[in-house]
Design a protein around this motif. Structure first.
Motif, short mmCIF file in Angstrom:
data_model
loop_
_atom_site.label_atom_id
_atom_site.label_comp_id
_atom_site.label_asym_id
_atom_site.label_seq_id
_atom_site.Cartn_x
_atom_site.Cartn_y
_atom_site.Cartn_z
N VAL A 136 0.83 -1.21 0.00
CA VAL A 136 0.00 0.00 0.00
C VAL A 136 0.86 1.25 0.00
N ASN A 137 1.95 1.25 0.76
CA ASN A 137 2.85 2.40 0.82
C ASN A 137 3.47 2.69 -0.55
N ASN A 138 3.89 1.65 -1.25
CA ASN A 138 4.45 1.83 -2.59
C ASN A 138 3.41 2.37 -3.56
N LYS A 139 2.18 1.87 -3.46
CA LYS A 139 1.10 2.37 -4.31
C LYS A 139 0.83 3.85 -4.04
N ALA A 140 0.84 4.22 -2.76
CA ALA A 140 0.58 5.62 -2.41
C ALA A 140 1.68 6.54 -2.93
N LYS A 141 2.94 6.14 -2.76
CA LYS A 141 4.04 6.96 -3.26
C LYS A 141 3.97 7.14 -4.77
N LYS A 142 3.68 6.06 -5.47
CA LYS A 142 3.61 6.12 -6.93
C LYS A 142 2.47 7.03 -7.38
N ARG A 143 1.32 6.91 -6.73
CA ARG A 143 0.16 7.70 -7.13
C ARG A 143 0.37 9.19 -6.84
N LEU A 144 0.91 9.51 -5.67
CA LEU A 144 1.16 10.91 -5.33
C LEU A 144 2.21 11.52 -6.26
N ALA A 145 3.23 10.74 -6.60
CA ALA A 145 4.25 11.25 -7.53
C ALA A 145 3.65 11.55 -8.90
N MET A 146 2.74 10.70 -9.37
CA MET A 146 2.10 10.94 -10.66
C MET A 146 1.19 12.16 -10.62
N ILE A 147 0.48 12.35 -9.50
CA ILE A 147 -0.38 13.53 -9.38
C ILE A 147 0.46 14.80 -9.38
N GLU A 148 1.58 14.80 -8.66
CA GLU A 148 2.47 15.96 -8.65
C GLU A 148 2.99 16.28 -10.04
N GLU A 149 3.28 15.26 -10.82
CA GLU A 149 3.80 15.48 -12.17
C GLU A 149 2.71 15.93 -13.13
N GLN A 150 1.47 15.49 -12.93
CA GLN A 150 0.37 15.84 -13.83
C GLN A 150 -0.21 17.21 -13.53
N LEU A 151 -0.10 17.68 -12.28
CA LEU A 151 -0.81 18.89 -11.86
C LEU A 151 -0.44 20.13 -12.67
N PRO A 152 0.84 20.44 -12.95
CA PRO A 152 1.13 21.65 -13.75
C PRO A 152 0.50 21.61 -15.13
N ASP A 153 0.53 20.45 -15.79
CA ASP A 153 -0.10 20.33 -17.11
C ASP A 153 -1.60 20.54 -17.01
N ALA A 154 -2.22 20.01 -15.96
CA ALA A 154 -3.66 20.17 -15.79
C ALA A 154 -4.02 21.64 -15.56
N ILE A 155 -3.23 22.34 -14.76
CA ILE A 155 -3.51 23.76 -14.51
C ILE A 155 -3.34 24.57 -15.79
N GLU A 156 -2.30 24.29 -16.56
CA GLU A 156 -2.10 25.00 -17.83
C GLU A 156 -3.23 24.71 -18.80
#
Length: 322
Positions: A136-156
């Motif tokens: 579960v910890n690995n899944k959470a880290k991976k998901r949060l990292a992907m959200i952080e990477e996607q967020l600037p593109d989504a805001i733009e």
């Protein structure tokens, strides 16, 4: 010289139990829970013919089921990670999986080792709970990292939508359609809630608190301030996207600079343990002459305390907040 295979057996059983968790998850949900799909899970559910209300209810249930179960004994340690990872298993299913994995580990320990019954029970329970927690910890880290990477593109993407005249709710809907998971389904949930009357700023605040991400809090605060005092939301979000990108770039730079120190700290922390295991494997009677002396246990406790202090201080030295 007799070489003991017991440590390798314990490690192999734990790895097998950990892989079994992932296998169960894939069998239960297949590719529908994968974070690598180009089309986010919400759109896939809608394309299958499910009503919008049903999809909204299902996603909200999945995204909030773990945080509501913090009262379950021992599960409160896992609930926050499971919430951020958006694990589709319910809390009861995760507990049942822990019990099942513990039973599998106990059977493997019984067949592969000659350990005493109490030792096998304790180790099996630790393996069952530990495997689920690590997964579960690995899944959470991976998901949060992907959200952080996607967020600037989504805001733009929202900025471009606002500049061509779309309202903010439509801009959020465009992000929900164009961005892949995990952020696509999260913004799709916000778009659906807005369609049924919930304030978008409140939905963004709830998402930020659920994910525990500072960048999402900045987005929620920016939208809330614009709603209350007015202003050009497109310019505000454009500036926010630049700040997030700069922060993300700085974080990557800090991560690269501290990589050597992190690996050095990991090596210094793990080497004594690996050396101890290696000595016990290659020469099990190495400590027989001193283990019955009065100074052996105090010396072992002092060494263990130094190892713990080393891990803590090395982590503090390389844990730079950005």
């Amino acid at each position: 010289m007799e070489i003991s295979a017991t440590p390798l057996i314990y490690i192999s059983i734990f790895i097998a139990v950990l892989m079994l968790v992932e296998g169960l998850y894939l069998v239960a949900f297949g590719k529908s829970i994968s974070l690598n799909n180009r089309v986010n899970r919400r759109l896939e559910l809608l394309e299958k013919g499910a009503p919008r209300e049903q999809v909204l209810e299902q996603l909200r249930k999945e995204m909030s089921q773990h945080i509501k179960q913090t009262s379950i004994p021992l599960y409160s340690v896992l609930s926050d990670k499971a919430q951020k990872a958006n694990i589709a298993f319910s809390p009861r299913q995760l507990i049942m999986i822990m019990a099942g994995l513990a039973a599998v580990a106990f059977l493997a320990l019984t067949l592969g080792t000659e350990a005493a019954l109490p030792v096998r029970i304790i180790v099996a329970v630790a393996m069952g709970a530990g495997a689920v927690y690590v997964w579960v910890n690995n899944k959470a880290k991976k998901r949060l990292a992907m959200i952080e990477e996607q967020l600037p593109d989504a805001i733009e993407l929202m900025v471009r939508s606002l500049r061509v005249g779309h309202p903010f709710s439509s801009a959020v809907g465009i992000v929900a359609k164009e961005v892949a998971d995990p952020l696509g389904s999260e913004f799709g949930l916000i778009a659906d809630e807005a369609a049924y009357g919930r304030d978008i700023a409140e939905s963004l605040k709830a998402l930020a608190e659920r994910m525990g991400m500072q960048d999402l809090r900045f987005l929620a605060v920016a939208v809330t301030i614009q709603q209350q005092s007015g202003g050009n939301l497109a310019e505000i979000l454009e500036g926010l996207a630049k700040v997030i990108r700069a922060r993300f770039k700085l974080f990557r730079r800090v991560k690269a600079i501290t990589a050597e120190a992190k690996w050095s700290g990991m090596f210094l922390s793990m080497f004594p343990i690996v050396a101890l295991v290696g000595i016990n494997v290659l020469q099990p009677d190495y400590y027989d002459e001193v283990q019955d002396t009065a100074a052996f246990i105090p010396a072992a406790l002092i060494v263990a305390a130094f190892l713990v202090a080393n891990v803590i201080f090395m982590k503090m030295m390389v844990n730079i907040k950005v």
